[in-house]
Scaffold this active site. Structure first.
Site, PDB file in Angstrom:
ATOM      1  N   ASP A  27       0.953  -1.048   0.063  1.00 21.51           N
ATOM      2  CA  ASP A  27      -0.038  -0.039   0.118  1.00 21.51           C
ATOM      3  C   ASP A  27       0.804   1.274  -0.201  1.00 21.51           C
ATOM      4  OD1 ASP A  27       0.870  -0.816   2.441  1.00 21.51           O
ATOM      5  OD2 ASP A  27      -0.601   0.601   3.337  1.00 21.51           O
ATOM      6  N   GLU A  28       0.428   2.328  -0.221  1.00 14.38           N
ATOM      7  CA  GLU A  28       0.765   3.654  -0.303  1.00 14.38           C
ATOM      8  C   GLU A  28       2.198   3.995  -0.739  1.00 14.38           C
ATOM      9  OE1 GLU A  28      -1.865   5.604   3.374  1.00 14.38           O
ATOM     10  OE2 GLU A  28      -0.124   4.300   3.841  1.00 14.38           O
TER      11      GLU A  28
END
Ligand SMILES: *[C@@H]1O[C@H](CO)[C@@H](O)[C@H](O)[C@H]1NC(C)=O
Ligand SMILES: *[C@@H]1O[C@H](CO)[C@@H](O)[C@H](O)[C@H]1NC(C)=O
Ligand SMILES: *[C@@H]1O[C@H](CO)[C@@H](O)[C@H](O)[C@H]1NC(C)=O
Ligand SMILES: *[C@@H]1O[C@H](CO)[C@@H](O)[C@H](O)[C@H]1NC(C)=O
Length: 704
Positions: A468-469
């Site tokens: 993620d991210e």
């Protein structure tokens, strides 16, 4: 108002008796006639008049006759004494100095409309304590989550002492499974001793029972499975059936329990349900078990998870075990550890110990392989599988790594870039920043070793790769990365990320001895717009975005297997205030939000009823997971944030209820109380009075 005074005077004059009660009884017919006339005259204030007669009564309005009669006004003490003598309940509490009171509850609980309600007991012998009332109240009694196929509960209960409960037979095709079943049986037996509120490690139950013969009652349990599975996989069958029968033999009762499970894990759930058919009876200081029961049960969803972040703040193994305990009370089956992040690296890697040396917060904030194996076995015996997450390529780096530069020092070059970069908002989701140097081949070497370490310890069929991210401005801030992309004839950093993901996947499989293991990744820009890097038959996608986001529909339509952790309902850390000025707009997710997070409705919103049916029945929608990110969480407040909200989630996942009725509130309050009695530091749902006067604290306007 003068009227009232007149009546008062009339009464005062009309009799000689000093005590008020007598006065009223002795009104003559003439007096009544006068009163009637007066009332007719002033009929617009009849009610007020009568009220004032009462008021005068209380205020001693007969003072003019005081001392004239022959009967003395009783003293307050006398009145109280009469009351004590006449009231069964008050007499029990009476104690000369108040120090050694023997409190006996005046209440009994009665099951009305599927909820146990408090009533004043008519006689103290046949009182039903709240715990015991719940055992067979309503369709599901005290069972949480409620059984999905069949639940028949008899109306009688049998008193028992835990000393007289035994696992008498275990049938399984494998020695290891037999041993596991024996252990799980002991977990239940042990919990029975601890149901006594005064037991602290020791049984506080009396051995004899004032001649009532409770000690003669016996209960025997038979556990059976035909499966030799010892590890829970995504395909493990957790169904079970449970029957309780009771027979009177001479002057005692013999209770027989049969639990059949498709696997060990099914039997384990059956034992949990059995524990919920038993309760402590405070009136008789014994246990009570539902005398007759037939339960058939299986979960609606196979993945019912809890994620705990152990990197932002460390969570000791002991407290993770308590999470497992509480999960087992709710038939939740996956504990996902967000084991590492840019904040800390508490996992001890025997192949790359530098990760731990520079990444752990302190010597006491490290998970050794031994600790973890102990936790994993503890969890397995309680029907919980533990999944590790090594979140890559973002969410890495650590101040200390940069300062000591162990990568270059070891001749491995820079393994992470943008470590602690500022302004952090440009380079990462939250500080401290750090992203893998994905064009350094040694990065993959280190990853491969870490995967090996983790797979050796965790040893199961799922592995969380994070994902993620990823913030491209980090990579694009570097000349070497820009050159790398240019040489490949592209300027889309998604290609660099995709290249990383492919190599990471290969490294994971390689670390697993060349055998496929199912990776899970979070939703991200990649799952949103570069799904070709993630083949639907290879990956499970964990959805943390909002349930109604368009990408959810795309993932479902493209046949990805999914786990929901939609942040609009399942983020347990939300709503406790900001730590960075970031989360001011997040509201707390109430237990009702979690209970109502119906995956079928979410899928129908995106796919319509037909495709949803397909997605559910084929297991494409695997289940869901609550997440407890630990920016503001540690072992001291963790349980209160997890429970009872995750219990509400558990019934959603296990039972897939159609709606949330008023009985859910009361049942959850009872279950929460039981968890509290078992030592879980749950949050409060409501004042204790709501639990005692069940079904009363409920705003009909705010229902679904
Ligand atoms: C209440 O009971 C006690 C003992 O049984 C007795 O001595 C006492 O007189 C009683 N008092 C009244 C007011 O009835
Ligand atoms: C890095 O590894 C890749 C894939 O194994 C290989 O093609 C490449 O030549 C390596 N680069 C260096 C500089 O060794
Ligand atoms: C949904 O399924 C039913 C029964 O299988 C079928 O009759 C119906 O045509 C389907 N509807 C759509 C919109 O696919
Ligand atoms: C749930 O709701 C449906 C319709 O909304 C209703 O028919 C059903 O009786 C409800 N079930 C319970 C247990 O209240």
């Amino acid at each position: 108002m003068n009227t009232n005074n007149n009546i008062l005077i009339f009464f005062s004059l009309g009799n000689n008796s000093p005590t008020k009660r007598r006065t009223c009884r002795k009104i003559s017919s003439f007096q009544l006639y006068l009163l009637f006339l007066l009332l007719l005259l002033f009929n617009n204030s009849i009610i007020g008049s009568l009220a004032l007669i009462e008021g005068g009564d209380k205020e001693g309005g007969f003072s003019s006759t005081k001392g004239e009669g022959s009967v003395e006004t009783p003293s307050v003490e006398n009145l109280l004494q009469t009351y004590r003598n006449s009231s069964l309940h008050a007499r029990q509490l009476a104690s000369p100095n108040g120090d050694d009171i023997q409190y006996t509850s005046p209440w009994t609980w009665v099951c009305l409309e599927s909820i146990c309600k408090r009533q004043l007991a008519r006689n103290t012998v046949a009182k039903v304590p709240q715990n015991v009332c719940w055992l067979n109240c309503g369709r599901f009694g005290a069972l949480w989550p409620f059984p999905t196929i069949k639940a028949l509960l008899g109306h009688e209960t049998i008193p028992l002492y835990p000393q007289n409960v035994e696992v008498t037979a275990i049938h399984s095709p494998h020695k290891a499974v037999t041993a596991m079943l024996g252990y799980a049986g002991n977990v239940l037996l042990d919990s029975l001793f601890r149901m006594h509120p005064k037991s602290e490690g020791q049984s506080a139950f009396p051995l004899t029972s004032n001649g009532r013969g409770i000690e003669r009652n016996r209960m025997s349990i038979t556990l059976t499975t035909e499966s030799d599975e010892t590890k829970m996989s995504l395909n493990s069958d957790e169904s079970y059936s449970l029957s309780v029968t009771s027979a009177i033999i001479g002057s005692s009762v013999k209770v027989q329990v049969q639990i059949y499970g498709a696997t060990f894990f099914g039997v384990r759930h059956g034992l949990e349900s059995l524990g919920q058919l038993l309760a402590f009876d405070e009136e008789n200081e014994c246990l009570q078990i539902v005398a007759e029961a037939e339960i058939e049960d299986r979960p609606a969803f196979k993945y019912r998870g809890v994620m705990v972040d152990t990197s932002r703040n460390f969570i000791p193994i002991l407290n993770l075990k308590k999470v497992v305990d509480a999960m087992s009370y709710n038939k939740l089956n996956v504990l996902h550890l967000h084991l590492t992040d840019s904040n800390s690296f508490p996992f001890y890697s025997k192949r790359i110990p530098y990760m731990t040396t520079y990444g752990a917060y302190s010597a006491s904030q490290i998970y050794t392989p031994k600790d973890l194996k102990d936790l994993i076995l503890y969890a397995r015996l309680r029907g919980v599988k533990i999944i590790p997450e090594l979140d890559l390529p973002a969410h890495v780096g650590n101040k200390k790594i940069q300062n000591t530069n162990w990568g270059p020092l070891m001749g491995l070059g820079e393994l992470a870039v943008c470590v602690n970069a500022e302004p952090w908002r440009q380079y990462c989701g939250q500080p401290p920043c750090g992203t893998l140097n994905v064009i350094n081949n040694y990065t993959y070497l280190v990853m491969g070793e870490l995967y090996k370490d983790m797979l050796e310890v965790f040893d199961n069929d799922l592995f969380h790769m994070g994902g993620d991210e990823v913030f491209f401005p980090c990579w694009s801030s570097r000349q070497d990365m820009r050159d790398w992309l240019k040489n490949r004839g592209t300027n889309d950093y998604m290609d660099l990320w995709g290249y990383f993901q492919g190599r990471a996947f290969d490294k994971l499989i390689e670390a697993n001895g060349g055998k496929y293991i199912t990776p899970i990744v979070w939703t991200s820009d990649m799952t949103n717009r570069a799904r070709h890097f993630l083949h639907p038959s290879d990956y499970i996608i964990q959805i943390w975005t909002g349930a109604t986001q368009y990408e959810v529909r795309e993932l479902l339509e493209n046949k990805y297997k999914v786990i929901f952790s939609n942040l609009d309902s399942l983020y347990l850390d939300h709503g406790f205030g900001t730590w960075l000025g970031l989360d001011h707009f997040w509201t707390i997710k109430t237990w009702q939000n979690l209970y109502d997070n119906d995956l079928i409705k979410i899928a129908e919103h995106h796919l319509g009823a037909n495709s949803t049916y397909y997605a559910i029945t084929t297991g494409q929608i695997l289940g869901a997971e609550v997440t407890l990110w630990s920016e503001k969480v540690d072992q001291h407040n963790m349980e209160m944030k997890l429970w009872p909200r995750s219990a509400a989630f558990a019934e959603r996942m296990w039972s897939s209820p159609q709606n949330r009725t008023i009985t859910v509130d009361a049942r959850l309050a009872h279950h929460t109380n039981r968890m509290k009695n078992r030592g879980i530091h749950t949050d409060r749902l409501q004042p204790e009075s709501c639990y005692q006067i069940s079904g009363y604290c409920h705003d009909s306007n705010s229902r679904l």
